[in-house]
Design an enzyme around this catalytic site. Structure first.
Site, short mmCIF file in Angstrom:
data_model
loop_
_atom_site.label_atom_id
_atom_site.label_comp_id
_atom_site.label_asym_id
_atom_site.label_seq_id
_atom_site.Cartn_x
_atom_site.Cartn_y
_atom_site.Cartn_z
N GLU A 70 0.85 -1.24 0.11
CA GLU A 70 0.11 -0.10 0.04
C GLU A 70 0.82 1.20 0.11
O GLU A 70 2.07 1.30 0.22
CB GLU A 70 -1.06 0.02 1.14
CG GLU A 70 -0.08 0.03 2.43
CD GLU A 70 -0.99 0.55 3.68
OE1 GLU A 70 -1.38 1.78 3.59
OE2 GLU A 70 -0.94 0.13 4.68
N LYS A 76 -2.69 -2.14 15.97
CA LYS A 76 -2.17 -1.19 17.13
C LYS A 76 -3.25 -1.13 18.05
O LYS A 76 -4.28 -1.22 17.86
CB LYS A 76 -1.83 0.12 16.48
CG LYS A 76 -0.80 0.08 15.61
CD LYS A 76 -0.34 1.48 15.62
CE LYS A 76 1.08 1.87 14.78
NZ LYS A 76 0.71 1.60 13.51
N1 PSU Z 1 -2.42 1.35 10.89
C1 PSU Z 1 -1.23 1.43 10.71
N2 PSU Z 1 -0.34 1.81 10.02
C2 PSU Z 1 -1.08 2.72 8.92
C3 PSU Z 1 -2.34 2.44 8.87
C4 PSU Z 1 -3.02 1.70 9.87
O1 PSU Z 1 -0.45 0.83 11.93
O2 PSU Z 1 -0.36 3.10 8.04
C5 PSU Z 1 -2.87 3.04 7.54
C6 PSU Z 1 -3.29 1.84 6.47
O3 PSU Z 1 -3.29 2.50 5.27
C7 PSU Z 1 -4.71 1.40 6.94
C8 PSU Z 1 -5.20 3.10 7.22
O4 PSU Z 1 -5.39 0.73 5.57
O5 PSU Z 1 -4.50 3.52 7.95
C9 PSU Z 1 -6.54 2.85 7.82
O6 PSU Z 1 -7.19 3.93 8.10
P1 PSU Z 1 -8.72 4.05 8.65
O7 PSU Z 1 -8.55 3.79 10.12
O8 PSU Z 1 -8.83 5.75 8.32
O9 PSU Z 1 -9.40 3.27 7.83
#
Ligand code: PSU
Ligand code: MN
Length: 301
Positions: free
Chosen positions: A27, A162
């Site tokens: 990604e 996390k």
């Molecule tokens: N969690 C992490 N590192 C990240 C992300 C999530 O530990 O970089 C990023 C990923 O791209 C994930 C996105 O798909 O955040 C999720 O965002 P949201 O919670 O807004 O859907």
């Protein structure tokens, strides 16, 4: 779903897919929103090297000029890394407008899964997935990554989630949505910066081959799967230190009224600041470990 008219594969990725050789998707939100420059670009490059060392073609994904790109040039990676949080963070809901308006965006796990599936790539490595945020019972902040895992036939290799998230609720949601979660050589869900959490998993695998065998079936069943690969003990963080940093960052985000898609990037940057960079070192190490495992799964698929 037929997105082929919007796909733009790099020559290297197109050739590998045509010849039936293994490819691993990665990604780009982790580059633009997940890490600071220049470590973000260096990490993205290192991920591609790890893939190649295993004989696998890397396909980093993003949306550029309204095209769903799989396989980026060094210039494109650098652009994403330098632009950072100023570039749009794209999830499923953003894709139609980004394409129709010819825009650029970094792709989250959800959007990258869509590009991977459209290109015929079955394995995808990342750091952490989005999940059910703490307090979601009132905010309803549940990442679209989870629904994507339920519907799109791609195997996502992560280091667990996390604890900026509610891990228990995230697992409940994945169960409801029918997503298999497989611990790689672990019986408990890894918590990203640390290798363990109190949450027991229903499935674990000891070899990449076992995961590939399950993935073949899951593709027929019609959904994705999540592989949870614990951070290597050498890089695992001190439990108390990371817990304190996370509590602190979550409280600060609440105080500042940060919400929606800004939440995860804010928390990641704040935790890095509070741990004086040691969370970033752990983050880089675990991503590389996930790419290695994803490449092994792709090789045995
Ligand atoms: N969690 C992490 N590192 C990240 C992300 C999530 O530990 O970089 C990023 C990923 O791209 C994930 C996105 O798909 O955040 C999720 O965002 P949201 O919670 O807004 O859907
Ligand atoms: Mn969200």
């Amino acid at each position: 779903m037929n997105l082929s008219e919007y796909l733009q594969l790099s020559p290297e990725v197109a050739l590998a897919l045509r010849e039936g050789r293994p490819v691993v998707a990665m990604e780009s939100t982790i580059i633009s929103h997940g890490m600071p420059y220049p470590q973000n670009v260096e990490t993205a490059q290192a991920c591609q090297r790890v893939c190649r060392e295993q004989g696998v073609t890397p396909a980093t994904c993003a949306i550029l000029d309204g095209k769903l790109c799989a396989g980026l040039t060094d210039e494109q990676l650098d652009f994403l890394g330098r632009t950072g949080k100023k570039i749009t963070k794209a999830s499923r809901r953003d894709i139609s407008l980004l394409i129709s308006q010819g825009m650029h965006a970094a792709t989250t796990v959800a959007a990258t899964m869509i590009i991977a599936a459209a290109a015929g790539i079955r394995v995808f490595a990342t750091g952490g997935i989005g999940g059910v945020h703490r307090g979601a019972e009132t905010s309803m902040d549940i990442s679209a990554d989870l629904d994507e895992l339920s519907r799109t036939p791609v195997c996502v290799v992560c280091a667990g989630a996390k604890s900026i998230l509610d891990l228990q609720l995230t697992m409940e949601y994945l169960e409801t949505k029918g997503v298999p979660v497989i611990g790689y050589r672990t019986r408990v869900l890894p918590a990203f910066f640390t290798a363990t959490s109190p949450i027991e998993l229903n499935w674990c695998a000891d070899t990449p081959e076992e995961i590939a065998a399950a993935l073949r079936v899951q593709i027929q069943l019609g959904g994705g799967m999540l592989v949870a690969n614990p951070i290597h003990p050498t890089y695992s963080m001190d439990e108390a230190e990371i817990r304190a940093a996370i509590e602190n960052a979550v409280a600060e985000a609440k105080r500042l009224g940060i919400s929606g898609k800004a939440t995860t990037p804010y928390l990641l940057a704040k935790i890095n600041e509070l741990t004086k960079g040691s969370s970033l070192r752990a983050n880089i190490a675990l991503v590389l470990g996930n790419v290695r495992l994803a490449a092994q799964i792709a090789n045995s698929l």
